[in-house]
Scaffold this motif. Structure first.
Motif, PDB file in Angstrom:
ATOM      1  N   ALA A 106       6.000 -38.500 -26.029  1.00  0.00           N
ATOM      2  CA  ALA A 106       6.398 -38.846 -27.330  1.00  0.00           C
ATOM      3  C   ALA A 106       7.492 -39.777 -27.410  1.00  0.00           C
ATOM      4  N   GLY A 107       8.032 -40.120 -26.455  1.00  0.00           N
ATOM      5  CA  GLY A 107       8.969 -41.086 -26.434  1.00  0.00           C
ATOM      6  C   GLY A 107      10.343 -40.443 -26.551  1.00  0.00           C
ATOM      7  N   LEU A 108      10.708 -39.307 -26.474  1.00  0.00           N
ATOM      8  CA  LEU A 108      12.010 -38.868 -26.652  1.00  0.00           C
ATOM      9  C   LEU A 108      12.765 -38.556 -25.147  1.00  0.00           C
ATOM     10  N   GLY A 109      14.104 -38.858 -25.040  1.00  0.00           N
ATOM     11  CA  GLY A 109      14.755 -38.597 -23.873  1.00  0.00           C
ATOM     12  C   GLY A 109      14.743 -37.067 -23.509  1.00  0.00           C
ATOM     13  N   VAL A 110      14.856 -36.698 -22.353  1.00  0.00           N
ATOM     14  CA  VAL A 110      14.811 -35.420 -21.899  1.00  0.00           C
ATOM     15  C   VAL A 110      15.899 -35.336 -21.011  1.00  0.00           C
ATOM     16  N   GLY A 111      16.533 -34.160 -21.290  1.00  0.00           N
ATOM     17  CA  GLY A 111      17.701 -33.956 -20.058  1.00  0.00           C
ATOM     18  C   GLY A 111      17.691 -32.299 -19.768  1.00  0.00           C
ATOM     19  N   CYS A 112      18.507 -32.017 -18.974  1.00  0.00           N
ATOM     20  CA  CYS A 112      18.710 -30.474 -18.858  1.00  0.00           C
ATOM     21  C   CYS A 112      20.164 -30.345 -18.869  1.00  0.00           C
ATOM     22  N   LEU A 113      20.816 -29.165 -19.415  1.00  0.00           N
ATOM     23  CA  LEU A 113      22.236 -28.877 -19.422  1.00  0.00           C
ATOM     24  C   LEU A 113      22.318 -27.546 -19.089  1.00  0.00           C
ATOM     25  N   THR A 114      23.183 -27.392 -17.795  1.00  0.00           N
ATOM     26  CA  THR A 114      22.890 -26.091 -17.194  1.00  0.00           C
ATOM     27  C   THR A 114      24.203 -25.493 -16.675  1.00  0.00           C
ATOM     28  N   VAL A 115      24.386 -24.196 -16.369  1.00  0.00           N
ATOM     29  CA  VAL A 115      25.650 -23.809 -15.880  1.00  0.00           C
ATOM     30  C   VAL A 115      25.333 -23.892 -14.156  1.00  0.00           C
ATOM     31  N   CYS A 124      15.229 -27.092  -7.704  1.00  0.00           N
ATOM     32  CA  CYS A 124      14.151 -26.299  -8.518  1.00  0.00           C
ATOM     33  C   CYS A 124      13.436 -27.294  -9.370  1.00  0.00           C
ATOM     34  N   LEU A 125      13.756 -28.261  -9.886  1.00  0.00           N
ATOM     35  CA  LEU A 125      13.126 -29.129 -10.803  1.00  0.00           C
ATOM     36  C   LEU A 125      12.254 -29.960 -10.125  1.00  0.00           C
ATOM     37  N   GLU A 126      12.506 -30.427  -8.734  1.00  0.00           N
ATOM     38  CA  GLU A 126      11.923 -31.064  -8.011  1.00  0.00           C
ATOM     39  C   GLU A 126      10.506 -30.082  -7.394  1.00  0.00           C
ATOM     40  N   ARG A 127      10.866 -28.909  -7.049  1.00  0.00           N
ATOM     41  CA  ARG A 127       9.755 -28.035  -6.678  1.00  0.00           C
ATOM     42  C   ARG A 127       8.853 -27.731  -7.610  1.00  0.00           C
ATOM     43  N   ALA A 128       9.233 -27.634  -8.881  1.00  0.00           N
ATOM     44  CA  ALA A 128       8.586 -27.081 -10.207  1.00  0.00           C
ATOM     45  C   ALA A 128       8.008 -28.246 -10.741  1.00  0.00           C
ATOM     46  N   GLY A 129       8.087 -29.522 -10.107  1.00  0.00           N
ATOM     47  CA  GLY A 129       7.240 -30.622 -10.706  1.00  0.00           C
ATOM     48  C   GLY A 129       7.836 -31.099 -12.002  1.00  0.00           C
ATOM     49  N   LEU A 130       9.120 -30.790 -12.324  1.00  0.00           N
ATOM     50  CA  LEU A 130       9.607 -31.345 -13.576  1.00  0.00           C
ATOM     51  C   LEU A 130      10.406 -32.287 -13.735  1.00  0.00           C
ATOM     52  N   THR A 131      10.927 -32.924 -12.397  1.00  0.00           N
ATOM     53  CA  THR A 131      11.840 -33.998 -12.182  1.00  0.00           C
ATOM     54  C   THR A 131      11.267 -35.337 -13.087  1.00  0.00           C
ATOM     55  N   ARG A 132      10.072 -35.650 -12.805  1.00  0.00           N
ATOM     56  CA  ARG A 132       9.598 -36.917 -13.429  1.00  0.00           C
ATOM     57  C   ARG A 132       9.652 -36.962 -14.991  1.00  0.00           C
ATOM     58  N   TYR A 133      10.047 -35.730 -15.696  1.00  0.00           N
ATOM     59  CA  TYR A 133      10.308 -35.712 -17.107  1.00  0.00           C
ATOM     60  C   TYR A 133      11.592 -35.712 -17.652  1.00  0.00           C
ATOM     61  N   VAL A 134      12.711 -35.224 -16.540  1.00  0.00           N
ATOM     62  CA  VAL A 134      14.049 -35.167 -16.950  1.00  0.00           C
ATOM     63  C   VAL A 134      14.747 -36.560 -16.471  1.00  0.00           C
ATOM     64  N   ASP A 135      15.459 -37.044 -17.456  1.00  0.00           N
ATOM     65  CA  ASP A 135      16.281 -38.230 -17.363  1.00  0.00           C
ATOM     66  C   ASP A 135      17.587 -38.121 -16.676  1.00  0.00           C
ATOM     67  N   ARG A 136      18.310 -36.670 -16.976  1.00  0.00           N
ATOM     68  CA  ARG A 136      19.358 -36.727 -16.322  1.00  0.00           C
ATOM     69  C   ARG A 136      19.817 -35.027 -16.409  1.00  0.00           C
ATOM     70  N   VAL A 137      20.648 -34.464 -15.484  1.00  0.00           N
ATOM     71  CA  VAL A 137      20.962 -33.343 -15.484  1.00  0.00           C
ATOM     72  C   VAL A 137      22.486 -33.241 -15.732  1.00  0.00           C
ATOM     73  N   VAL A 138      22.786 -32.513 -16.616  1.00  0.00           N
ATOM     74  CA  VAL A 138      24.242 -32.157 -16.856  1.00  0.00           C
ATOM     75  C   VAL A 138      24.739 -30.856 -16.535  1.00  0.00           C
ATOM     76  N   THR A 139      25.753 -30.709 -15.714  1.00  0.00           N
ATOM     77  CA  THR A 139      26.128 -29.562 -15.451  1.00  0.00           C
ATOM     78  C   THR A 139      27.516 -28.988 -16.183  1.00  0.00           C
ATOM     79  N   ALA A 140      27.750 -27.593 -16.202  1.00  0.00           N
ATOM     80  CA  ALA A 140      29.093 -27.386 -16.601  1.00  0.00           C
ATOM     81  C   ALA A 140      30.133 -27.746 -15.456  1.00  0.00           C
ATOM     82  N   GLU A 141      29.584 -27.747 -14.339  1.00  0.00           N
ATOM     83  CA  GLU A 141      30.672 -28.176 -13.169  1.00  0.00           C
ATOM     84  C   GLU A 141      31.052 -29.536 -13.464  1.00  0.00           C
ATOM     85  N   ARG A 142      30.066 -30.422 -13.682  1.00  0.00           N
ATOM     86  CA  ARG A 142      30.531 -31.792 -14.096  1.00  0.00           C
ATOM     87  C   ARG A 142      31.614 -31.876 -15.398  1.00  0.00           C
TER      88      ARG A 142
END
Length: 224
Positions: A106-115, A124-142
């Protein structure tokens, strides 16, 4: 009325990824499968406690200490290693891929926000086939603090290139959606885990029985 977001950030653990396989690892070290829930809850509580006192605990360290406590300090470090390694092999929930795909198409940006750790999350995202839809992963660590601190959601919006008010967090945890709302973001809550949204929390902008329904309802929000 809420406006349609330009970007959606998904929580990862329990929202996109299924923790259930960790039960088998607990059993393999001689612990009951039912230990998963109190252990994960202790881990979350301890992480939040550190954040409230201005400290930051690395994911693996806090998870390790929580498991030491919940096994009565009787599990070996090797046994705990075996359980923690399972975080790098978690499968996606069935509704994760179609929800991410729907928003991306639908043209929206998609990210992940995780601890979780950047490395485990990417694996995990790569193994689950989700990487292609995720623009950026933001972690609490960062970011240097844990959800639901407002700075985590605002940092995610910044890294995803949008103001907080144009980013929606999607999660199965009411407290996470509450944190996003208090930070000035939109929120979409999925009922898969908790069943009913807690009335002590700020209401989300949309709800759904699964992630696909949440995604569809975010897309139905007014574009004005």
């Amino acid at each position: 009325m809420s406006t349609r977001p330009s970007t959606v950030a998904f929580d990862v653990l329990e929202t996109l990824l299924d923790l259930d396989p960790l039960r088998a690892r607990l059993e393999e070290i001689g612990r009951p499968a039912r230990l998963l829930e109190p252990w994960f809850m202790r881990f979350q509580r301890d992480s939040m406690a550190l954040a409230l006192t201005g400290d930051f605990g690395e994911f693996g360290s806090v998870a390790r200490q929580a498991l030491r406590t919940d096994t009565g300090h009787t599990a070996s470090e090797d046994a705990i290693d075996h359980v923690l390694e399972g975080f790098g092999h978690l499968p996606a929930h069935p509704d994760a891929e179609p929800a991410l795909r729907r928003l991306s198409e639908a043209g929206l940006g998609v990210g992940c926000l995780t601890v979780g750790s950047t490395e485990n999350t990417a694996r995990c995202l790569e193994r689950a086939g989700l990487t292609r839809y995720v623009d950026r992963v933001v972690t609490a660590e960062r970011v240097g603090t844990w959800k639901p601190a407002p700075s985590v959601y605002r940092a995610a919006a910044e890294e995803l290139g949008t103001p907080p008010g144009a980013m929606a967090l999607v999660a199965v945890h009411a407290w996470d959606c509450h944190g996003a709302k208090r930070a000035g973001c939109l929120a979409g809550w999925c009922a898969r885990l908790e069943g009913r949204y807690g009335d002590v929390f700020t209401a989300p902008d949309v709800t759904g029985t699964d992630l696909v329904q949440v995604a569809e309802r975010l897309l139905e929000l007014s574009a004005d």
